[in-house]
Write a protein that holds these residues in place. Structure first.
Motif, PDB file in Angstrom:
ATOM      1  N   TYR A  56       0.702  27.497 -49.574  1.00 57.27           N
ATOM      2  CA  TYR A  56       1.770  26.799 -50.334  1.00 57.27           C
ATOM      3  C   TYR A  56       1.212  26.022 -51.527  1.00 57.27           C
ATOM      4  O   TYR A  56       1.831  25.070 -51.985  1.00 57.27           O
ATOM      5  CB  TYR A  56       2.544  25.857 -49.395  1.00 57.27           C
ATOM      6  N   ARG A  68      12.845  22.462 -37.204  1.00 60.03           N
ATOM      7  CA  ARG A  68      12.364  22.701 -38.566  1.00 60.03           C
ATOM      8  C   ARG A  68      13.349  23.586 -39.310  1.00 60.03           C
ATOM      9  O   ARG A  68      13.789  24.609 -38.772  1.00 60.03           O
ATOM     10  CB  ARG A  68      10.994  23.395 -38.534  1.00 60.03           C
ATOM     11  N   GLN A 120      12.961  31.210 -40.330  1.00 63.51           N
ATOM     12  CA  GLN A 120      11.716  31.829 -40.816  1.00 63.51           C
ATOM     13  C   GLN A 120      11.555  31.581 -42.306  1.00 63.51           C
ATOM     14  O   GLN A 120      12.488  31.782 -43.088  1.00 63.51           O
ATOM     15  CB  GLN A 120      11.740  33.332 -40.516  1.00 63.51           C
ATOM     16  N   ILE A 140       9.199  31.539 -34.195  1.00 64.26           N
ATOM     17  CA  ILE A 140       9.834  31.616 -35.525  1.00 64.26           C
ATOM     18  C   ILE A 140      10.558  32.957 -35.679  1.00 64.26           C
ATOM     19  O   ILE A 140      11.723  33.018 -36.070  1.00 64.26           O
ATOM     20  CB  ILE A 140       8.779  31.437 -36.643  1.00 64.26           C
TER      21      ILE A 140
HETATM   22  N1  GLN Z   1       5.201  31.192 -42.576  1.00 66.78           N
HETATM   23  C1  GLN Z   1       6.562  31.468 -42.288  1.00 66.78           C
HETATM   24  C2  GLN Z   1       7.137  30.402 -41.375  1.00 66.78           C
HETATM   25  O1  GLN Z   1       6.453  29.486 -40.975  1.00 66.78           O
HETATM   26  C3  GLN Z   1       6.769  32.845 -41.736  1.00 66.78           C
HETATM   27  C4  GLN Z   1       6.143  33.032 -40.424  1.00 66.78           C
HETATM   28  C5  GLN Z   1       5.966  34.475 -40.110  1.00 66.78           C
HETATM   29  O2  GLN Z   1       6.871  35.046 -39.551  1.00 66.78           O
HETATM   30  N2  GLN Z   1       4.865  35.048 -40.468  1.00 66.78           N
HETATM   31  O3  GLN Z   1       8.300  30.478 -41.098  1.00 66.78           O
END
Ligand code: GLN
Length: 387
Positions: free
Chosen positions: A204, A367, A36, A19
């Motif tokens: 969330y 995603r 992200q 990510i």
């Molecule tokens: N939770 C966020 C995502 O899934 C950020 C991930 C992170 O970099 N901590 O994109």
């Protein structure tokens, strides 16, 4: 140099975050970062003001390791108002550096080599290094079909004498699934039968759509005593960089998490904890606005993706959508597709395989996050037309 390996073997089973790698690639190519999950818009004014006031009032030194008492009280009060649970802020709440530290500290507190931890996939990528660093073996249960459901028999088969815990992330990143009462009850029954813990990631909890409701596992009969609930301020108040998470659990379990947390990070940023207390004390009027704002953003991005030929489920919560690109004229896997989208179209997604243990299972997905301003989403919709 000696022949002795310099790098600890526990780091060998995971790679750097895909990510965050996508964020770096996005910056390099000046793409729109829908990879992200963080907002590109401002945090609410009332919480920014509270943070500034705390710094001006010289709240600059360590807070109490478990978290500022006012914040722990505000967390307990919120949990009571929203979910009806009576928890003691002195013994059952621990403030951490984000939900990320909360999960790591929790795993280190309860899981040891030889233990098995069950996780639903697609999963949030952090659970893999969390398990590796605590020595656990992960067992995967796949959420299938357009609604990301699990097969109860497959879930039962995953449990066994070595099962120490199951991780339940609802609303779910990346699928947008919200686990309903029946599903949670099935998981709860297995936790009780196999005498294991439930570690929940509820970051969330306030981003939830349509008729869906967030139901914390800890509220189910018989579950509070074996559940560690993790949440935080990052997503709800658009302050992912403040690093404020928390853990709620019964006193004995909280005590173990606190010991790990104490030596991992000592504590979360003190002035920001003051602002977080204000946010939770005054937040109830804000949550409905947050929900409707994200529901509009979800619909905006879904429309654009579907018009461009992606096949998408409708997320029930959280702020991501898993988009199936198999109907688009493209030869290659999810990583090729993501790189192509960054370089040619100027939009960064996350390759779907990073959410599955068997990379092939995610190879037709990417995603996207819709945690972005309407202008950003509109520009993304415009760029998607070139597909
Ligand atoms: N939770 C966020 C995502 O899934 C950020 C991930 C992170 O970099 N901590 O994109």
């Amino acid at each position: 140099m000696s022949e002795r390996p310099l790098i600890a073997s526990r780091t060998a089973v995971f790679s750097e975050s895909v990510i965050r790698e996508m964020t770096r690639l996005s910056l390099r190519h000046k793409a729109i970062n829908l990879a992200q999950g963080f907002p590109d818009f401002s945090a609410p004014e009332f919480i920014k003001r509270a943070a500034v006031e705390a710094i001006e009032a010289d709240v600059n030194q360590y807070a109490i390791t478990w978290g500022d008492p006012r914040l722990r009280t505000a967390i307990a009060a919120k949990v009571k108002r929203h979910y009806g649970l009576d928890i003691d802020p002195e013994l059952e709440v621990t403030v951490t550096c984000g939900a990320t530290e909360a999960m790591m500290a929790t795993m280190l507190a309860f899981v040891q080599p030889g233990d098995e931890v069950i996780v639903f996939e697609p999963f949030y990528e952090n659970y893999v290094p969390d398990a590796a660093m605590s020595g656990a073996t992960l067992k995967f249960v796949t959420l299938r079909g357009p609604n990301f459901v699990f097969d109860p028999e497959e879930l039962r088969t995953a449990f066994g004498p070595r099962t120490k815990a199951i991780i339940v992330n609802s609303p779910n990143n990346p699928s947008g699934k919200v686990f309903d009462r029946e599903e949670l009850s099935q998981i709860a029954a297995l936790c009780q039968e196999f005498d294991c813990l439930c570690l929940t990631d509820e970051i969330y909890e306030h981003i939830i759509f349509d008729e869906h409701k967030h139901l914390p596992m800890a509220t189910l009969p018989g579950m509070y005593d074996r559940t560690i609930t993790i949440s935080g301020l990052s997503k709800t108040f658009s302050v992912t960089g403040w690093r404020l998470g928390y853990v709620v659990g019964p006193p004995g379990l909280s005590q173990a998490v606190r010991k790990v947390h104490d030596f991992l990070t000592v504590g979360a940023p003190a002035p920001l904890q003051q602002a977080a207390a204000v946010a939770l004390e005054e937040g109830d009027g804000y949550y409905p606005q947050l929900r409707s704002m994200y529901q509009r953003k979800r619909d905006r991005l879904l429309t654009a993706l579907r018009e461009s030929g992606f096949i998408c489920n409708e997320p029930e919560g959280a702020y991501y959508v898993m988009a199936d690109f198999s109907a688009l004229p493209f030869e290659g896997d999810d990583t090729d597709f993501a790189l192509n989208l960054i370089e040619r179209v100027g939009i960064a997604p996350v390759p779907g395989s990073s959410f599955y243990h068997d990379a092939h299972a995610g190879s037709q997905f990417v995603r996207f996050t819709f945690s972005k301003s309407d202008e950003t989403l509109d520009e993304a919709a415009f760029r998607l037309k070139s597909l």
